[in-house]
Each structure stands twice: as C-alpha cells, then as structure tokens.
Enzyme design. Structure first.
Site, PDB file in Angstrom:
ATOM      1  CE  LYS A 100      -3.831   2.062   2.651  1.00 12.99           C
ATOM      2  NZ  LYS A 100      -4.698   1.902   3.827  1.00 12.99           N
ATOM      3  CB  SER A 103      -7.980   3.635   2.914  1.00 10.62           C
ATOM      4  OG  SER A 103      -7.136   2.966   3.838  1.00 10.62           O
ATOM      5  CB  SER A 159      -8.260   0.819   5.799  1.00 14.56           C
ATOM      6  OG  SER A 159      -8.894   2.063   5.775  1.00 14.56           O
TER       7      SER A 159
END
Lengths: 486, 481, 98
Positions: free
Chosen positions: A79, A154, A178
């Site tokens: 990420k 996210s 997330s």
C-alpha cells in the site's frame, strides 16, 4: 494455471522445486499488471526493474540449496502509505506526489529480508482516509468483480492487486476497516492484527492509536505466512508490543472443535443487505457443524463506535498531517509571498477535500473549549467499547459478524454525503477502537456476483484463533477458486 | 498608588545527554547544518519516537533536587503549532500529567532566604533554528537542535522583583550544574528563560494581566527586561490604560520589550496525549536509584565547606554559588599545603574578580580557564615556602592568567624570587640608611613610625623581592645599634 | 446550524488550510451534519469512566543514551533530497517574521 494466480504457498512449492523461477513469476505478474491494470488502477508505482533484480537475487538463493527465506521470490505489493527506500511513496496524495522515501518501513525491511519481490506501490484513499478508494488523489481504483463499483477503502489497491492476480499478496493498513472492507468487497482474505503486533515504523500515519499494518492474501494460509513475517516487536515503534510471536502457520489445521463463537445481536441490523446476513449466518452455521459452539453475546456500545472513531481519528490526523507543510519535502505552492501563504496555499492545493475535511474537524474537536465535549468524551466511550469486547470474550473465543452491511457499492454513490460513507465502516470500526485483531474471510457472493465477507474478531494477540477458524471454514468452500471476470 | 510586581519564570534547560530525546542523533552543538538529523527528527512521513532513558534520569535528578513530587504515571502530549523549525508541526511535550510538580528552589534575595515554588517540571523536545538575516526575503532552517532534550521548569508567580528573578535563576542554574544535567550556558542557549510579568496595587491579592517576554539570553537580559516590563506596565496603568495579555520580545540592543509581530494567528496549542508514546511509568525503585546517585547539592556543599574547611559562612556561600567555582576551590586546595581560608581568599579576590572583569560569567568553563586550579595551588604554595611574597604573587597571578605560563616559569624568567639572603639585604639597608641620615636621626630620637618608611625604601631598592619579615628584623637591629 | 462559516474559517486558519467561499459553505454543512451525528455520545453517562488513549496499555519502552546515527554529507544529501528549496544544507523558506 498461470503463474500470476498462484498463492504464496503454491508459488513457494513451485519455486523450491524449480518448476518456476522467481524471475518468471515476477515477469508473469508484471505482464498481468501491464495487461489489466489500465482498467483497475491498482498500482500507483510499478517497480519493474527493482522487482526483477530482487527476483534474480531470489533465484540465486533458491539455487544454492540452503533453505530459502519464507517469501523467497514471492511477488508482493505495498500500500502506498508503506515506505520503501528509493521508491516514490505518495500515500495517495498530491502533497507527496514526488516524495522518494529515504528509508524502509520496518515491514518493508522484513519483507525484503524474507526474500519477497516488491512489485510496486498500490493505490489507496489519500492518507488512508476513505472507505471506497475514491479519495485517491490520482485515480480511483476499481473493483475487479465490477469495474463500476468501488473496491472498498482505504487499502483498495492492496485488495484489488491480490484479487486480480496482480500480486501474490499485498500489505495494507487498517485504521477503521481499511483492510477488512476492501478484502470483503474484493473477495480476498484480509487481517487487521492486534494493535502493537506489527510495527508502524515507516508507515505514513493517519490515526496513530488505531493504524495497523496487515496482510491481504488469496487464502488464509497465505495470510498466516505473511503475518509470520511481519509480526513481532520493533524497538523503533514504542507502541509495538514486546511479546513472543507464535508461528501462525503451525496450528492452522487444528480445527474449531469446542471453539466458542460469539454472535453480537448489534451486528445484524435492519437495513442490511439480506444476502449478506444469509451468507454470514450460513458461515457461522458451518463452523457450528464443525464442532464450534455458538454463543449469543451483546456489545451494547456498538452504535457509538462510528462517532467515537471519527472524533479520535480526525483529531490524531489533524496533528499527524501537520508535517506536510512544504518546508522539508513534498509539494510546495509556488510564488507565495510569505510564510503564512506558504503553509496555507501548499496545504490547500496539496490535500484533497476529504483530507482537509478531516483535518479541519480534527482541529476543531481539539481546540480550546471543545476538547472535553468531543475528544475526551470519545476517549471515554472508547473505554466502554473496549470493555464491551473484553466482557464478551469472557463467554466466547471469537466473535463472528459481517464485515460490512452491503457488498461493494457503485463509484460516486456515497461521495456526496460523508456521513453515509463513514457508516460503511460500522462493523469494522469498533475493532480498531478496542485494538483487537479482525479477520475478513470470503463467505459467498450476492446475486450480482459480488463477494461477501465474514469478519472474525479475537481477543488481543489471538490472531491464531481467527486464522484457525477462517482456515477451517475456507477448506470446505470454493469461493476462493472463483476469479473476477477480467 | 504604588504597585507590586508579580513574576513567574519559565526556564528551558538543555540536558547534557549524548543523543536526542527521541532518536539516535547527536546533541552536539556546532555541526554543519542538518548534519545531526535523521528521518525521525526531520519529521519524515512514518517516523516514530522512542524515549531516551537518560533524559528521564536527568529530569528525575532535577525533580529531586528541587523537592518535587514525582508523578508515577506521566503522559506525553503533543503541542500543536506551525513553525518552520518545528518539523512535525507539533512539539512532543507534557501537559496534563507532567513528570514532577510542587517543588521549590531556595533563593537568597535582599539578604533573606526565600522559597520560590515550582509549579512543574517536564521533559520536551527542542525545536530547530531559523536564520533570518542570511538572505533577503528568505529564512534558512537548520534542524540539528530539533529533538535535543529540554527540561521545562515553571515557577509559581512568587518572584517580586527583577533582582529576585535574577537570584532565582542563578540558584536554579547552580542546581542544574551541580546535578550535572545542564551546562547552564545562557549565551549558547542551553539555558533559556521566559518571564511572565504583571503588576498590581500593593496590598492587592488578585493578579493583574500578565505579559510573557521571550528572547532573554543572559542574566542581564532577564533582569533588564523585567525591570523594563514593570516600568512599562506601570506607565500604562497610570495613564489609565490596560495591560494587554500578549507575548513580547526583548530587544537587547534598544533595551525594550516589544510585542511579537507574528500574532495574526492566535495560539491554540490543541494539546492531546501523544498516541505514538505510551505513558511513562516511574516506579519507586527508579526514583530511589536516582536519589542514591544524586551528586552533592549546593546547600550540602555549603555546610561541608563551613564544617570541614572551617570557612566563614560568607566564603562558603560565595564559593558554592557555582559548582565550577566550588570545584575550582577544592582543586586548588588539594594542590597546596595552605589553609583553606587562604585559598578561599585567593579564589574570591583574584579568580572571581577576574571572572567579573572579563565578563566571562556564563561562558567560563573550569577546564578552559587560563589559570587552572593546580597552578593557583602551586602559586599559593610558593608564598607559603617563602619563594615569593604575597605582593609579588599578585603580579605573578596576573601574568599566569594572561600568558598561561606556570608560576615557576614566570618567577624564573622575571627574576622575582624573594630575596632572603642576609648579606644582600644588609647591603640594601645600609644604602637606604646612608641616604637618609636625618630620618635615621629622627627614628633614633623616638619617631619609631619611620620604620615603615625604611621598609618601603628597602622593598623599592629590591624591586619588591626582599623578604619583608627579614627586612623588618634586620632594620630594627641596624637602627638600634 | 451548530457552527457558522466564520468559525469554520477560524478552524481552517488554525489548521493552515484555506477554502474558497463555496468550499467553506459546503464544509460548514458537513461540519454541521457530522457534529450533530457525534452528539449522540452525549447520551452516555461517562463521568466515572477513564479515557483510553492507547488500546494496548503498557508503559513506554526506553532506549539507552547512545548516538546511533553517524552523520555524513552523503546521508544529509539523501535526507534533504526531497526538499522543495535548499541553500547548501539548509532548508529555505520565505522570510520568517517574529
């Protein structure tokens, strides 16, 4: 089966028997990225050259006969809030668009030491603030099961890259759901470890008392393998807990016989998508059929979790994001006359609207005269929420709930109303407030062919129990063999 | 109407640790810009703080030396504000639960002992430095100092005059130097002071509106600024105005305080517990360990000087006011066989006078004094064994501190060795008596006061090198013949 | 409305953000919605509840006072490589007025 679709444990087998080389595996994944990611936008930065060099190094290790490290030659994605030295790390924000990380996050370092091949940095909501990935400053990532829908946020890019075979596995971060929400929306396995289990050093902070790094994988075994690598004490993170790390893979197959599964009434609410409730209840029934015991429990402060979370997360974010000021790194507004303008223009132009909204709200709840009413109050309710879970764990070993009330929604559907968007995290948020581990495991599809996720929540540092239950369920179902129609 | 001033000081003391409070960078002063920085103190994305244990040890020393109550579980807080030399946009400090509270410092003000109470002592990180005049239209930022550990020591508004503030600050500095946690150098900024000043009609118990004055980087600045601020506030009130609560800067060149110009942003620090740092737990064992290791404090040393060295209370007070001076005294004493009082006189008369004359007050370090204590001891030893007289010793001392040479070298090269040889002295006496027959007559006629005149003449004739006792004895003999 | 655009503007200034008039109106609207929503916490009696700042309660770890970072020009170069404006090894900003 193409190389890029391999799980970690499958790839590991083929690499060790030299059926496939690490370079071939990396090339296969990189080719797949080139082919399909135009439609998905999961990668923000592809590190093809570095990845191939790492793959070559992995092949040398594999060739020399000694036992290779646990992720030797395995292609993974990070990420974009997780720093990798020498690689652009944007955190999904314009303000860090050109930022080249001068150091490795501890988890990155651990992956490298384990021999992993880092394919690239994947998309996310700006500074991990969002539930749909639409807050990425670059381009929203798409759900591979239906590209008109969001992948969840996210860590959308992490989930998408794994679901669409653009990486063997990925790391995400989870502050209020997330990892688990995008895992559920994309039909993969995602784990938020206990707060303090995995180092946060080198991970761009959103809300420091809630953030935690975790694996996004194709199945539960992979999840345990990846957790084995990243879990453990880090002296550079004061909130990292110094206690021994069990082997998460060792007891995966022990089964669920005698396991007490708590079912909180507050997590099966009106207005939920009926298919979600059905799938989750069936999954629980299946675990029961394997010998688990079902216990009704109550988590009475559940309805206060979203409000508590947003006050705490926004307050911490307002302070965490103060460092993006255009002085030492990152975007700086041009042609500003004075220091005041430098700050305000840089931040007004560099941050997206959701980030600015949260910074403003966070600033407000901490400001003179409001601290007690909002921030202190939220910290107190946080105590009550945490206590709910600790009480519940007197009667059960794990708690089973849906990950989200619905399957993936359409792009744009919730953008206009931030509160509706915030409520997507209604079932995941309390876990972060209480610092607990939470696992998202695929448990079916709805009528549109969209994945549904089962959430298993455990007591602090009991990831092993969640993985064991998730594994037992997964072995009897073939959800993971379905692939998105790309 | 007469007014009373009410003053509280906020002191920031840089701690003498090797590494910074939350990272492994050096705290050393004077490196090239941004050399002593790392991702942590630069506030890069993703970094986290890890507390330096020594900082807590030092803070505990200070807390114990000032009779504070130590908080078992204290908490780190973020103080949020924007400034280019504050990389994270917040300073890690303590707010609600500081490490120590409710202490006091003993101060002598106008010949009277007084306790100035301390509100709190806490630890925090220092900010960097901005340079404003290197380039037109730009400021330059150096973050070497960012993350250097600081103690913030906040006094109650117990101080009533500028002189009292100076004396509090001197006592506090002496304490910090005694416990070896801060070098106390105000010019280099390792000890900094902000003054909260207000006035009220004498006899009133309510507080007036206060101002906070910053940029006080010497004892003189602290005293002058407070004096100025008291006067300014008095003038404002007497003209029928009101004192505005504000932050002011001391302008050392013009000797005035002026309001800070950058006040368009009202301060609201939005303190909240730092989620990156867990609470600091200091158990009794830790406190006791620090207490056991605590160096001798000024009061104890003062008592010991009176008791062990038989020094007058005044001498003990002056010598122990600064740790380096007290150390200097004891090192000099070890280096010579003289009585402590003789050494004390030398240190008080010569050394301290020199310190004052040369304005070496803060920058002075015992290791860099041109006249190390062993040399002073040696000099006193030379008086004791009759090599030189006390008068000659004074000039030798001046030479020592000017040239850095040893007393023996100076005495040899300048031929200052005391003349105790009877023949030489007899010859000099004979010359003096021959040259002054009338005075010899008068002496013998009963004007015995003239002895002093003859001694002086002999000393002059020998360029002061004659042994004065011997001259005396020989003169008496000669004149009574 | 629980908050005026002017108050939101003040908060924005404190956070060093700036908004156009339109953005400010929208943000004020969002503030109102969210603050109204979080008001539900007021339903709970929390007078005797201790606040939680850290979910996993242990005390702060400590490190020894050892310099672990050896400075070098190369390292400073790497750390300053992302700086938008530099002069030698300084960061440069518009003039600071005290």
């Amino acid at each position: 089966m193409s190389h890029h679709a391999l799980t970690i444990h499958q790839a590991r087998q083929k690499l060790r028997t030299r059926e496939v080389s690490a370079v071939e595996l990396a090339q296969s994944v990189l080719a797949r990225v080139r082919q399909t990611d135009e439609r998905l936008h999961s990668y923000l930065t592809v590190c093809a050259e570095e990845a191939l060099a790492q793959a070559e190094a992995a092949d040398r290790m594999l060739a020399n006969g000694a036992t290779p490290p646990p992720l030797c030659g395995i292609p993974v994605a990070l990420k974009d809030v997780i720093l990798a030295q020498g690689v652009r790390s944007t955190a999904g924000s314009k303000i860090l668009e050109q930022f080249i990380a001068p150091y490795d996050a501890t988890v990155t370092q651990r992956l490298k030491e384990a021999g992993a091949v880092i394919i690239g940095k994947v998309n996310c909501d700006e500074f991990a603030m969002g539930s749909s990935n639409e807050n990425s400053a670059f381009t929203p990532c798409r759900n591979p099961w239906d590209t008109d829908r969001v992948p969840g946020g996210s860590s959308g890019g992490s989930a998408v890259s794994v679901a669409a075979d653009l990486a063997c596995a990925a790391l995400g971060t989870d502050t209020g759901g997330s990892i688990r929400l995008p895992a559920a929306f994309c039909g993969i396995v995602g784990l938020k470890p206990t707060y303090g289990r995995v180092s946060r050093f080198g991970v761009v902070a959103y809300a420091s008392s809630l953030d935690q790094v975790g694996p996004c994988t194709k199945d539960v075994r992979d999840c345990a393998i990846l957790l084995d690598v990243i879990a453990g004490h880090d002296p550079r993170d004061s909130t990292s807990v110094n206690r021994p790390t069990p082997s998460y893979t060792a007891h995966l197959e022990r089964g669920v016989s005698g396991l007490r599964i708590g079912i909180p009434q507050e997590y099966f609410i009106e207005g939920m998508q009926p298919e979600v409730e059905t799938a989750v209840r069936e999954a629980i029934a299946h675990l029961q059929s394997l010998g688990a015991e079902v216990v009704p429990i109550s988590l009475p402060h559940t309805e206060y979790a979203v409000a508590t979370y947003y006050i705490i997360a926004m307050a911490e974010a307002s302070s965490n994001l103060a460092r993006y000021d255009g002085v030492r790194y990152g975007y700086r507004a041009s042609e500003v006359e004075d220091l005041g303008a430098l700050y305000q223009t840089t931040r007004a132009q560099g941050f997206g609207s959701e980030v600015k909204r949260r910074i403003a709200l966070g600033t407000y709840v901490l400001s003179a005269g409001y601290y007690d009413a909002y921030y202190l109050k939220a910290q107190k309710v946080r105590t009550l929420i945490r206590q709910d879970f600790l009480n519940a764990f007197e009667a059960c070993d794990t708690i089973a709930t849906p990950v989200a009330p619905t399957t993936a929604f359409r792009l744009g559907e919730k953008l206009a109303d931030p509160l509706t968007m915030y409520l997507s995290d209604i079932f995941t948020i309390a876990v972060n407030l209480a610092g607990l581990p939470g696992l998202s495991v695929p448990c079916g599809f709805d009528q549109h062919g969209l994945p549904i996720g089962l959430q298993l929540i455990g007591p602090p540092f009991e990831e092993e129990v969640l993985l064991r239950a998730g594994y037992a369920y997964e072995q009897d179902h073939d959800w993971r063999t379905r692939k998105p129609p790309l | 109407m007469t007014y009373e001033s009410v003053i509280g000081l906020e002191v920031h003391a840089q701690l003498l640790t090797e590494s910074k409070i939350f990272c492994g960078c050096s705290t050393r002063f004077g490196a090239a810009p941004n050399q002593h920085t790392c991702p942590v103190c630069l506030g890069l994305p993703g970094v986290l703080p890890v507390l330096n244990k020594k900082v807590v040890d030092f803070a505990l020393r200070a807390a114990l030396a000032t009779h504070c109550t130590i908080t078992t579980t204290s908490r780190w807080a973020r103080k949020n504000y924007f400034y280019p030399d504050l990389p994270k946009g917040y300073q890690i400090s303590m707010y609600e639960l500081p490490l120590a509270e409710h202490g006091y410092v003993e101060v002598t003000a106008e010949e009277q002992a007084k306790k100035v109470r301390l509100t709190r002592i806490h630890m925090e990180e220092d900010a960097g430095k901005s340079i404003h005049d290197a380039e037109a239209g730009a400021s330059l930022v150096d973050l070497n100092r960012t993350g250097v550990p600081l103690l913030e020591i906040v006094s109650e508004p117990d101080i009533r005059s500028a002189a009292e503030a100076g004396s509090y600050l001197r006592s506090l500095r002496a304490l910090l130097q005694y416990i070896e946690v801060c070098d106390g150098n105000m010019e280099e900024g390792s000890l900094r002071c902000d003054a909260n000043v207000s006035i009220r009609p004498r006899g009133s118990t309510e507080f007036g509106t206060r101002t906070e004055t910053k940029n006080l980087n010497s004892f003189r600045a602290v005293e002058k600024a407070i004096e100025h601020e008291i006067q300014r506030q008095t003038e404002v009130v007497e003209a029928g105005g009101r004192v505005v609560q504000e932050t002011r800067l001391w302008d050392a060149d013009r000797e005035v305080t002026r309001p800070m110009r950058s006040k368009e942003f009202a301060h609201d620090y939005r303190y909240f517990p730092d989620p990156d740092l867990l609470p600091l737990v200091v158990d009794q064992a830790w406190v006791e360990h620090v207490r056991t290791d605590l160096p001798e404090l000024p009061a104890a040393r003062r008592a010991r000087f009176v008791h062990d060295y038989d020094l007058p209370a005044y001498d003990a007070e002056v010598l122990t006011a600064r740790k380096d001076v007290a150390d200097y005294f004891e090192a000099s004493l070890r280096a010579c066989p003289a009585a402590p009082k003789v050494v004390s006189n030398w240190v008080m008369d010569s050394v301290l006078r020199f310190v004052k004359e040369e304005k070496l007050d803060a920058a002075l370090k015992i290791e860099t004094w041109p006249c190390p204590p062993e040399r002073l001891g040696a000099l006193i030893g030379l008086i004791q064994n009759g090599t030189i007289s006390t008068t000659i010793a004074k000039t030798v001392y001046e030479d020592m501190r000017r040239t850095g040479h040893s007393p023996e070298e100076i005495i040899e090269s300048k031929g200052l060795r005391q003349v105790s040889d009877t023949d030489t002295l007899q010859a000099a006496i004979a010359e003096v008596l021959t040259a002054n027959p009338d005075k010899v007559e008068a002496y013998r006629g009963g004007k015995e006061k003239l002895l002093g005149f003859f001694v002086g003449q002999v000393m002059r004739a020998t360029q002061g090198k004659a042994n004065p006792q011997m001259v005396n004895t020989l003169l008496r003999q000669k004149l009574s013949q | 409305m629980r908050i005026t655009p002017d108050e939101v503007r003040q908060v924005a200034t404190l956070a060093r953000l700036s908004f156009s008039a339109e953005e400010l109106d929208e943000l004020t609207q969002h503030f109102d919605t969210i603050l109204t929503y979080v008001d539900k916490l007021g339903e709970l009696q929390t007078d005797s509840v201790e606040p939680t700042a850290h979910a996993v309660a242990v005390s702060a770890p400590l490190r020894d006072d050892v310099v672990t970072n050896t400075p070098s020009a190369a390292q400073t170069d790497a750390l300053l490589a992302n700086a938008p404006s530099r002069k030698t090894y300084f960061f440069r900003v518009p003039k600071i007025i005290e």
